[in-house]
Design an enzyme around this catalytic site. Structure first.
Site, mmCIF file in Angstrom:
data_model
loop_
_atom_site.group_PDB
_atom_site.id
_atom_site.type_symbol
_atom_site.label_atom_id
_atom_site.label_comp_id
_atom_site.label_asym_id
_atom_site.label_seq_id
_atom_site.Cartn_x
_atom_site.Cartn_y
_atom_site.Cartn_z
ATOM 1 N N LYS A 1 -20.086 14.774 -2.410
ATOM 2 C CA LYS A 1 -19.342 13.978 -1.439
ATOM 3 C C LYS A 1 -18.500 14.853 -0.519
ATOM 4 O O LYS A 1 -18.482 14.666 0.701
ATOM 5 C CB LYS A 1 -18.420 13.002 -2.170
ATOM 6 C CG LYS A 1 -19.081 11.775 -2.745
ATOM 7 C CD LYS A 1 -18.061 10.901 -3.449
ATOM 8 C CE LYS A 1 -16.962 10.456 -2.493
ATOM 9 N NZ LYS A 1 -15.893 9.696 -3.166
ATOM 10 N N ASP B 1 -10.270 15.040 -9.724
ATOM 11 C CA ASP B 1 -11.200 13.907 -9.691
ATOM 12 C C ASP B 1 -11.874 13.672 -11.041
ATOM 13 O O ASP B 1 -12.357 12.560 -11.307
ATOM 14 C CB ASP B 1 -12.275 14.129 -8.624
ATOM 15 C CG ASP B 1 -11.766 13.864 -7.222
ATOM 16 O OD1 ASP B 1 -10.748 13.164 -7.080
ATOM 17 O OD2 ASP B 1 -12.380 14.367 -6.262
ATOM 18 N N LYS C 1 -4.586 7.940 -5.650
ATOM 19 C CA LYS C 1 -6.026 7.883 -5.404
ATOM 20 C C LYS C 1 -6.449 6.448 -5.064
ATOM 21 O O LYS C 1 -5.630 5.635 -4.640
ATOM 22 C CB LYS C 1 -6.781 8.428 -6.610
ATOM 23 C CG LYS C 1 -6.531 9.905 -6.872
ATOM 24 C CD LYS C 1 -7.142 10.761 -5.791
ATOM 25 C CE LYS C 1 -7.032 12.240 -6.077
ATOM 26 N NZ LYS C 1 -7.703 13.069 -5.049
ATOM 27 N N ARG D 1 -4.495 6.024 -10.926
ATOM 28 C CA ARG D 1 -5.441 6.298 -12.010
ATOM 29 C C ARG D 1 -4.762 6.544 -13.354
ATOM 30 O O ARG D 1 -5.359 6.271 -14.408
ATOM 31 C CB ARG D 1 -6.343 7.484 -11.632
ATOM 32 C CG ARG D 1 -7.391 7.088 -10.606
ATOM 33 C CD ARG D 1 -8.282 8.233 -10.191
ATOM 34 N NE ARG D 1 -9.348 7.755 -9.300
ATOM 35 C CZ ARG D 1 -10.068 8.514 -8.510
ATOM 36 N NH1 ARG D 1 -9.845 9.827 -8.471
ATOM 37 N NH2 ARG D 1 -11.015 8.008 -7.745
#
Length: 433
Positions: A15, A318, A345, A349
């Site tokens: 990505k 991530d 995020k 999270r």
């Protein structure tokens, strides 16, 4: 319990590199061909914004090297100031990467723009985007709470900047670099803690260490010549498949052509240090990026993970949701600190992990920048509904645990995985034996 075996050649393209290849292609002079571009929602949002700004591109499916098809994107541009006013808000959907990095480019354009997103993205803080762009001379307006919509009054007279990142952020570093390309003079970006470095590599920027800090030099108004990009497989996506193999005894999975950039693949070092049976084969360099094949086997004893070093946290930010779930299911505990960035995020999270692990019977203690989990998984009810919070990484982390252990877990929104990993569930089914 299920066993998973096979060779993965259909992992989503990276990505981060896909975003940057498209944005750099739009800033370059000439025709940029991007092979193996990501078809995920976020990267398609970046292409959509570029198209709305008058950057022509084509996209087609072509035969892949391992069979099947891959995506090829061709972008044609005339350089830094090829963008045009869209006449309507630019829709970033769920992609924070699109909104943040496009803000840097639009700050240097001689017109106004407005960036918007879906309900989740419109709640994410954008003050760190606005600050350096205002210092460079662009006008940036946010909502009263410091979120999008982001209205940018661009200018062709941006000033160069010396900017020290207050917290590690590859997106903020990149947006400052993209803005600085439009400025009159040389800018410097100072990183106390290294974050992913794709932008510097892909632009060929000079970077050096000065007094223990990394300094990136961005020459303003330099001509960027178009060149081809080959996008490797996404290491963040590979993390889920590696975790699947490690959690399911008897499993053996080979993952081909994964980006092994040191700023992206630190999760492998963490897993190996904890006892994960992982080897790297066929390591090589393509387009300035390290790539290789990952072989992961299940059945080893994994030690509890404890992640606290700020530099390590920045390099696995991530992957922390998957690392947390892996550690809890394999060893009964997990701990992380210096990870306050996780609260900004797609969702908070840290809280999302705590909420769902508590539903599975774990004891969770949150702090402003981390969490501690103990007690192991001991769900009282079946099925356990995992709340995805519109976050693809939360959804995939718990989906992996469910597949590997056989626990009856139901996702509140399985479709959200399409943001980054459209073939996620199909791939899991193909690996199960």
């Amino acid at each position: 319990m299920s066993v998973f075996k096979g060779e993965v050649t259909t992992l989503p393209p990276d990505k981060s590199i896909s975003h940057r290849a498209a944005l750099i292609g739009a800033l370059a002079e000439g025709v940029t061909e991007i092979t193996n571009f990501s078809g995920g929602f976020d990267n398609q949002s970046t292409l959509g914004v570029l198209g709305a700004c008058g950057i022509p591109f084509t996209q087609e499916e072509v035969p892949g090297p391992w069979g099947g098809t891959i995506r090829r994107v061709v972008i044609e541009s005339k350089g830094l100031w090829s963008f045009r006013p869209s006449g309507a808000p630019l829709e970033c959907n769920n992609s924070g990467s699109t909104m943040r990095m496009m803000a840097g480019i639009l700050a240097g354009q001689p017109f106004g723009s407005e960036l918007v997103g879906d309900g989740s993205l419109m709640k994410r803080p954008m003050q760190r985007v606005a600050g350096p762009l205002r210092d460079m001379g662009a006008g940036v307006e946010l909502s009263e709470s410091g979120t999008a919509p982001m209205r940018i009054a661009g200018t062709k007279e941006l000033r160069p900047i010396v900017y020290r990142l207050p917290v590690p952020s590859a997106q903020v570093k990149s947006l400052v670099a993209f803005a600085a390309l439009h400025a009159e003079g040389e800018s410097r970006i100072i990183e106390p803690v290294l974050s992913r470095d794709h932008t510097e590599l892909m632009l060929g920027l000079e970077a050096s260490e000065v007094d223990g800090e990394r300094v990136i030099v961005v020459p303003g108004r330099r001509r960027i010549e178009a060149r081809p990009f080959l996008v490797p497989a996404d290491p963040s996506a590979a993390c889920f498949i590696v975790a699947l193999a490690l959690l399911a005894p008897g499993s053996e999975i080979m993952i081909r052509d994964v980006c092994l950039n040191p700023t992206r693949a630190a999760f492998l070092d963490i897993m190996i240090a904890a006892g994960g049976q992982i080897t790297i084969e066929n390591r090589r360099t393509v387009g300035g990026e390290d790539i290789g094949d990952i072989l992961a086997r299940g059945g080893g004893v994994l030690e509890p993970l404890s992640i606290s070093d700020p530099g390590v946290v920045a390099r696995v930010i991530d992957e922390i949701p998957m690392l947390a779930v892996l550690s809890v299911f394999a060893s009964g505990s997990f701990e992380v600190s210096n990870a306050g960035e996780l609260r900004t995020k797609e969702c908070d999270r840290l809280n999302a992990l705590a909420v769902n692990l508590q539903r599975l019977g774990c004891l969770c203690e949150e702090s402003p920048d981390g969490m501690r989990v103990s007690g192991g998984v001991r769900a009282q009810h079946s099925p356990v509904v995992v709340e995805c919070f519109d976050d693809h990484r939360i959804a995939m982390s718990f989906a992996i645990a469910a597949r590997a252990t056989g626990m009856d877990i139901e996702l509140s929104d399985s479709a959200v995985v399409g943001v980054s990993f459209p073939n996620f569930f199909a791939l899991l089914e193909s690996l199960e034996v």
